[in-house]
Design a protein around this motif. Structure first.
Motif, short mmCIF file in Angstrom:
data_model
loop_
_atom_site.label_atom_id
_atom_site.label_comp_id
_atom_site.label_asym_id
_atom_site.label_seq_id
_atom_site.Cartn_x
_atom_site.Cartn_y
_atom_site.Cartn_z
N LEU A 131 0.74 -1.23 0.30
CA LEU A 131 -0.22 -0.33 0.24
C LEU A 131 0.78 1.15 -0.14
N LEU A 132 2.13 0.85 0.46
CA LEU A 132 3.23 2.35 0.26
C LEU A 132 3.87 2.70 -0.66
N LYS A 133 3.34 3.30 -1.89
CA LYS A 133 3.80 3.25 -3.00
C LYS A 133 4.77 4.04 -3.58
N THR A 134 5.29 5.26 -2.71
CA THR A 134 7.02 6.15 -2.89
C THR A 134 8.03 5.38 -2.64
N ALA A 135 9.31 5.84 -2.90
CA ALA A 135 10.49 5.19 -2.36
C ALA A 135 11.57 5.95 -2.12
N PRO A 136 11.83 5.87 -0.76
CA PRO A 136 11.82 4.00 -0.28
C PRO A 136 10.38 4.07 0.76
N VAL A 137 10.36 3.00 0.57
CA VAL A 137 9.13 3.04 1.45
C VAL A 137 9.36 3.40 3.11
N ARG A 138 8.45 4.57 3.57
CA ARG A 138 8.83 4.62 4.81
C ARG A 138 7.43 3.96 5.65
N LEU A 139 7.51 3.85 6.88
CA LEU A 139 6.15 2.56 7.00
C LEU A 139 5.46 4.09 7.68
N GLU A 140 5.59 5.11 8.73
CA GLU A 140 5.37 6.53 9.14
C GLU A 140 4.06 7.34 8.01
N ASP A 141 4.58 6.76 6.40
CA ASP A 141 3.26 6.84 5.87
C ASP A 141 2.32 6.70 5.41
N PHE A 142 1.99 5.79 5.91
CA PHE A 142 0.98 4.77 6.59
C PHE A 142 0.11 5.29 7.91
N GLN A 143 -0.90 6.69 7.43
CA GLN A 143 -1.64 7.09 8.68
C GLN A 143 -2.15 6.48 9.73
N TRP A 144 -2.87 4.48 8.86
CA TRP A 144 -4.02 4.11 9.88
C TRP A 144 -3.72 3.00 10.55
N SER A 145 -2.76 3.39 11.42
CA SER A 145 -2.25 1.97 11.56
C SER A 145 -2.06 2.58 13.20
N SER A 146 -1.54 2.69 14.23
CA SER A 146 -0.64 2.98 15.31
C SER A 146 0.49 3.46 15.34
N TYR A 147 1.27 3.13 13.84
CA TYR A 147 2.71 3.32 14.33
C TYR A 147 3.42 4.60 14.13
N PRO A 148 2.46 5.72 13.37
CA PRO A 148 2.69 7.40 13.76
C PRO A 148 3.05 7.59 14.73
N ALA A 149 1.78 7.34 15.54
CA ALA A 149 1.24 7.40 17.73
C ALA A 149 2.90 7.08 18.03
N TYR A 150 3.73 6.12 17.57
CA TYR A 150 4.32 5.25 18.42
C TYR A 150 5.59 6.26 18.34
N ILE A 151 5.59 6.38 17.34
CA ILE A 151 7.25 7.26 16.65
C ILE A 151 6.91 9.06 17.20
N GLY A 152 6.14 9.23 17.56
CA GLY A 152 5.48 10.65 17.27
C GLY A 152 5.97 11.12 16.60
N LYS A 153 4.34 10.74 15.37
CA LYS A 153 4.37 11.77 14.01
C LYS A 153 3.21 11.59 14.78
N ALA A 154 2.06 11.29 15.42
CA ALA A 154 0.72 11.07 15.24
C ALA A 154 0.21 11.42 16.79
N LYS A 155 -0.60 11.74 17.53
CA LYS A 155 -1.17 12.07 18.07
C LYS A 155 -1.37 10.64 19.06
N ARG A 156 -1.10 10.48 20.07
CA ARG A 156 -1.47 8.99 21.27
C ARG A 156 -3.09 9.38 21.09
N PRO A 157 -4.31 7.87 20.71
CA PRO A 157 -5.02 8.03 21.86
C PRO A 157 -5.12 7.63 23.12
#
Length: 285
Positions: A131-157
């Motif tokens: 689902l991640l089409k850009t290169a290099p593949v960066r996991l934080e570019d997918f916003q609909w998971s808890s991963y961005p919150a894990y690394i401080g790129k999104a607010k943690r619920p």
């Protein structure tokens, strides 16, 4: 129709997954994804649940779910029914949204390795699905998971708990990001070791060692006591039946005052052998 027995107890941790009916999409857009997360937050508040990781895929979702007070079945019923009703109301639809049953694999929460394994599996879903089409593949570019919150790129619920997964990896946020990017490359490279590590997540009914399996079989037996045996099926029930058959055979041989070797020498028509066979079959089928 026979079903796998649900294993519920206070403090249980599960990998929960459910697909859309006929594998169809469960989200029509980002507003639905926000609605899903809002509903997830509400069920966590109602049931006292903790979510350790999640990902929303186009036609399914994954949760690393802890139930401190139990209540998996009641909570999941409310959660999926409520989201379905809200989804249908928004889009003026009716009928089922999810397939027949959600999958809930219970895991040994005393072993931190399973938090790491399941957390990796959930967060890397978008990479496996390409689902991640850009290169290099960066996991934080997918916003609909808890991963961005894990690394401080999104607010943690408030209902998302990151501590146990991070501790299972022995890492802080920056270290976790580096670690996961390494895992991304393993997925892209088709790592056989990673595939083997995730095999039990995809095909098993529990995650844990032999002692944990024995504990679960006891819980399954207790759950089945008040219900008809034919109501249940699955590998966990087969495991319970094998354990029960071994116990019955051992007790039967003690009553007859014979050993396993002597039993093997008996003919099929031997009344003692027939009695043991009837006892085992009548108690496990």
């Amino acid at each position: 129709m026979p079903r796998n027995p649900r294993i519920e107890y206070a403090g249980a941790v599960y990998h929960v997954m459910c697909r859309g009916d006929h594998r169809e999409a469960i989200f029509k857009g980002d507003e639905d994804r926000l609605l899903f997360l809002e509903t997830l937050g509400q069920v966590c508040e109602r049931m006292g649940w903790r979510i350790h990781a999640y990902v929303l895929m186009p036609n399914h979702y994954h949760l690393l779910l802890e139930t401190p007070s139990g209540g998996l079945v009641d909570g999941m019923r409310w959660f999926q029914t409520t989201y379905t009703a809200r989804f249908n109301a928004r889009h003026r639809l009716c009928g089922h949204l999810f397939q027949g049953r959600y999958k809930a694999i219970v895991m040994d929460s005393d072993d931190p390795g399973y938090f790491r394994t399941v957390g990796d599996y959930i967060h890397l879903n978008p990479v496996r699905a390409r689902l991640l089409k850009t290169a290099p593949v960066r996991l934080e570019d997918f916003q609909w998971s808890s991963y961005p919150a894990y690394i401080g790129k999104a607010k943690r619920p408030v209902w998302l708990e990151t501590k146990r997964v991070l501790e299972s990896c022995g890492m802080t946020r920056p270290g976790y990001r580096q670690y996961m990017q390494g895992r991304v490359q393993e997925v892209i490279g088709g790592s056989e070791a990673l595939a083997g590590e995730w095999k039990s997540i995809r095909r098993g009914w529990f995650l844990g060692g032999e002692s944990f399996r024995e504990e679960l079989l006891v819980r399954i037996g207790e759950r089945m006591e008040s219900r008809k045996r034919e109501s249940y099926s699955g590998e966990e029930v087969k495991g319970h039946d094998r354990k029960r058959a071994e116990e019955l055979l051992r007790k039967g041989l003690q009553v007859l005052k014979v050993g396993q070797g002597e039993l093997q020498s008996w003919k099929t028509t031997d009344e003692r052998k027939q009695a043991l066979t009837w006892l085992i079959r009548s108690s496990t089928q």
